[in-house]
Design a protein around this motif. Structure first.
Motif, PDB file in Angstrom:
ATOM      1  N   TYR A 142       2.106  14.587   0.022  1.00  0.00           N
ATOM      2  CA  TYR A 142       1.534  14.319  -1.212  1.00  0.00           C
ATOM      3  C   TYR A 142       2.054  13.197  -2.221  1.00  0.00           C
ATOM      4  O   TYR A 142       1.521  12.438  -2.769  1.00  0.00           O
ATOM      5  CB  TYR A 142       1.551  15.791  -2.070  1.00  0.00           C
ATOM      6  N   ALA A 143       3.418  13.278  -1.950  1.00  0.00           N
ATOM      7  CA  ALA A 143       4.189  12.173  -2.695  1.00  0.00           C
ATOM      8  C   ALA A 143       3.667  10.842  -2.066  1.00  0.00           C
ATOM      9  O   ALA A 143       3.646   9.937  -2.915  1.00  0.00           O
ATOM     10  CB  ALA A 143       5.791  12.319  -2.356  1.00  0.00           C
ATOM     11  N   LEU A 157       0.942   5.678  -2.818  1.00  0.00           N
ATOM     12  CA  LEU A 157      -0.015   4.649  -2.346  1.00  0.00           C
ATOM     13  C   LEU A 157      -1.141   4.294  -3.217  1.00  0.00           C
ATOM     14  O   LEU A 157      -1.760   3.267  -3.115  1.00  0.00           O
ATOM     15  CB  LEU A 157      -0.451   5.149  -0.973  1.00  0.00           C
ATOM     16  N   ILE A 158      -1.559   5.443  -3.683  1.00  0.00           N
ATOM     17  CA  ILE A 158      -2.828   5.256  -4.607  1.00  0.00           C
ATOM     18  C   ILE A 158      -2.389   4.572  -6.256  1.00  0.00           C
ATOM     19  O   ILE A 158      -2.967   3.600  -6.376  1.00  0.00           O
ATOM     20  CB  ILE A 158      -3.462   6.748  -4.944  1.00  0.00           C
ATOM     21  N   LEU A 204      -2.205   0.092  -8.004  1.00  0.00           N
ATOM     22  CA  LEU A 204      -2.723  -0.272  -9.091  1.00  0.00           C
ATOM     23  C   LEU A 204      -2.249  -0.155 -10.508  1.00  0.00           C
ATOM     24  O   LEU A 204      -2.503  -1.498 -11.180  1.00  0.00           O
ATOM     25  CB  LEU A 204      -3.892   1.090  -9.259  1.00  0.00           C
ATOM     26  N   LEU A 205      -1.069   0.401 -10.912  1.00  0.00           N
ATOM     27  CA  LEU A 205      -0.376   0.372 -12.025  1.00  0.00           C
ATOM     28  C   LEU A 205       0.363  -1.019 -12.068  1.00  0.00           C
ATOM     29  O   LEU A 205       0.706  -1.601 -12.864  1.00  0.00           O
ATOM     30  CB  LEU A 205       0.594   1.573 -12.086  1.00  0.00           C
ATOM     31  N   THR A 206       0.976  -1.371 -10.869  1.00  0.00           N
ATOM     32  CA  THR A 206       1.566  -2.805 -10.698  1.00  0.00           C
ATOM     33  C   THR A 206       0.760  -3.856 -11.302  1.00  0.00           C
ATOM     34  O   THR A 206       0.867  -4.903 -11.890  1.00  0.00           O
ATOM     35  CB  THR A 206       2.173  -3.059  -9.414  1.00  0.00           C
ATOM     36  N   VAL A 212       0.378   9.444  -9.518  1.00  0.00           N
ATOM     37  CA  VAL A 212       1.922   9.502  -9.672  1.00  0.00           C
ATOM     38  C   VAL A 212       2.601  10.675 -10.230  1.00  0.00           C
ATOM     39  O   VAL A 212       3.544  10.756  -9.789  1.00  0.00           O
ATOM     40  CB  VAL A 212       2.157   7.910 -10.518  1.00  0.00           C
ATOM     41  N   ILE A 213       2.032  11.167 -11.232  1.00  0.00           N
ATOM     42  CA  ILE A 213       2.545  12.557 -11.741  1.00  0.00           C
ATOM     43  C   ILE A 213       2.628  13.438 -10.668  1.00  0.00           C
ATOM     44  O   ILE A 213       3.551  14.130 -10.213  1.00  0.00           O
ATOM     45  CB  ILE A 213       1.583  13.030 -12.810  1.00  0.00           C
ATOM     46  N   LEU A 214       1.671  13.566  -9.930  1.00  0.00           N
ATOM     47  CA  LEU A 214       1.624  14.641  -8.329  1.00  0.00           C
ATOM     48  C   LEU A 214       2.626  13.939  -7.432  1.00  0.00           C
ATOM     49  O   LEU A 214       3.460  14.717  -6.941  1.00  0.00           O
ATOM     50  CB  LEU A 214       0.104  14.348  -8.000  1.00  0.00           C
ATOM     51  N   ALA A 215       2.629  12.712  -7.383  1.00  0.00           N
ATOM     52  CA  ALA A 215       3.738  12.191  -6.237  1.00  0.00           C
ATOM     53  C   ALA A 215       5.017  12.565  -6.925  1.00  0.00           C
ATOM     54  O   ALA A 215       5.908  12.882  -6.140  1.00  0.00           O
ATOM     55  CB  ALA A 215       3.498  10.678  -6.258  1.00  0.00           C
TER      56      ALA A 215
END
Length: 415
Positions: A265-266, A271-272, A276-278, A309-312
């Motif tokens: 999950y991390a 990876l998702i 995108l945020l970068t 990212v919160i989940l990761a």
């Protein structure tokens, strides 16, 4: 499997994630404590134009901005449901237990927002937590679906708002534009971009001044600021709380999954989300941090991407907890999480004392990069006091006060 701590049958995994969240939220809050308000949205607004400062902004944007508040919201939802479940197990009224806690939390939040620091989230949590109560019996997969829908609706709303701001800008900059449209655009641009010299001087003078003047502003012209700021985060906060409730029910947040699942999950979340945020950070910098870009990308797009990212982050922390059982450092972080309420308010007291005029008066004096020396010092302070205190007492000071008020009788505090 779930671990327990001392006399309160606590999940150490929940405490550690909460501890990381309460410390991590300072990564963004430190800017609001120490610099003029527009600097929170753009480093170009004040003291952040150097390459190092821009790199610090970008790193925080990708890893911390909205993620630590989101992690805190997820943990709030999980902890809220845990308290409700324990009340039901003791044949106590879950509604009375929950709403008594939320009522007092609302009062604590109001005191925090108006007497200490305007950037409070406790009032928001009290109101949204009161709504989340009605979803406590919902099945896990339905909580996940509804949480994602609420976050998506919030992102769409912000995207529509970005569209309206773009139209306003185009109209205001057109030849012969209406004076009122120009005024509205300049007000938005000043709030999220480079502040006019008079507004900048006014804000610097206010927070470098005495407590009475700051309090007068909070209770006067700035009265609605904490409420308005929280309104724009209402739907995604509810969505994240529901995801936290699902995380408790599924065993994800209580550490009951195997390490391979947490690692998967991390990895998936990063990876998702991280590429995108970068990309958003690079586009925002390339566009000079203009208000339309901030609303469209920093607000709307980031709201949609942040949950991955919160989940990761949560999965990585839980992987670490399962891999380092018995670690003294984990015990200290867990203690910080057990005293998260005290640490959250305490951080505001420490930071306002450092930066405001009635303390050391460093408001607007440090660069964005230098602020993180203060962050490290506050983290050390949190880790140093929390564990020794909780080795002697059942709760943190404010946790004890909140519990006693909500239960309408003084609770035992010494072990």
């Amino acid at each position: 499997m779930a671990s327990t701590a001392s006399t309160d049958s606590r999940f150490i995994s929940l405490d550690v994630v909460r501890g990381i969240a309460v410390m991590g939220i300072l990564l963004m809050n430190i800017v609001a404590f120490s610099l003029p308000s527009a600097a929170y949205f753009t480093p170009l607004a004040y003291g952040g134009e150097s390459p190092v400062d821009l790199a610090v902004w970008a790193t925080n944007f990708v890893l911390a901005d909205g993620k630590m508040r989101g992690l805190f919201s997820v943990l709030f939802g999980a902890s809220m449901l845990l308290v409700i479940q324990r009340a039901e197990a003791k044949e106590q009224s879950p509604a009375l237990t929950h709403y008594s806690r939320m009522t007092w939390l609302l009062l604590f939040g109001a005191i925090h927002a108006y007497a200490i620091w305007y950037g409070d989230i406790l009032m928001l949590y009290a109101v949204i937590g009161s709504i989340a109560f009605f979803f406590r019996k919902m099945e896990t997969h339905k909580l996940v679906v509804l949480g994602i829908i609420l976050i998506a609706v919030q992102a769409i709303f912000l995207a529509l708002l970005a569209g309206s701001i773009w139209l306003l800008r185009e109209s205001a900059l057109a030849p012969g534009a209406d004076a009122e449209l120009v005024r509205q655009w300049l007000a938005i641009d000043a709030q999220f971009g480079t502040m006019p010299p008079d507004k900048l001087a006014e804000e610097l003078a206010r927070y470098r001044g005495n407590y009475a003047d700051i309090l007068a502003h909070r209770l006067g012209p700035g009265f609605w600021d904490p409420i308005q700021a929280n309104l724009t985060a209402a739907l995604d906060t509810l969505g994240l709380m529901l995801l936290g409730m699902a995380g408790l029910k599924s065993g994800f947040l209580t550490g009951e999954w195997d390490r391979a699942s947490y690692a998967r999950y991390a990895r998936t979340g990063y990876l998702i989300g991280l590429p995108l945020l970068t990309g958003i950070a690079l586009i925002t910098m390339a566009n000079g941090f203009d208000a339309v870009t901030i609303f469209a990308l920093d607000f709307a797009a980031q709201t949609a991407i942040n949950p991955a990212v919160i989940l990761a982050h949560a999965a990585l922390i839980l992987y670490w907890v399962k891999s380092s059982a018995g670690s003294q450092f984990i015990a200290r972080v867990g203690a910080a999480g057990r005293a998260a309420f005290t640490n959250y308010i305490g951080t505001s007291l420490v930071c306002t004392t450092i930066f405001y005029g009635y303390g050391f008066g460093l408001y607007g004096e440090l660069s964005r990069t230098a602020l993180y020396i203060v962050v490290l010092c506050v983290w050390v302070l949190i880790l140093l006091w929390s564990k020794p205190w909780l080795e002697r007492f059942r709760y943190g000071p404010l946790e004890w006060l909140w519990r006693s008020l909500a239960r309408r009788e003084l609770q035992p505090i010494r072990k």
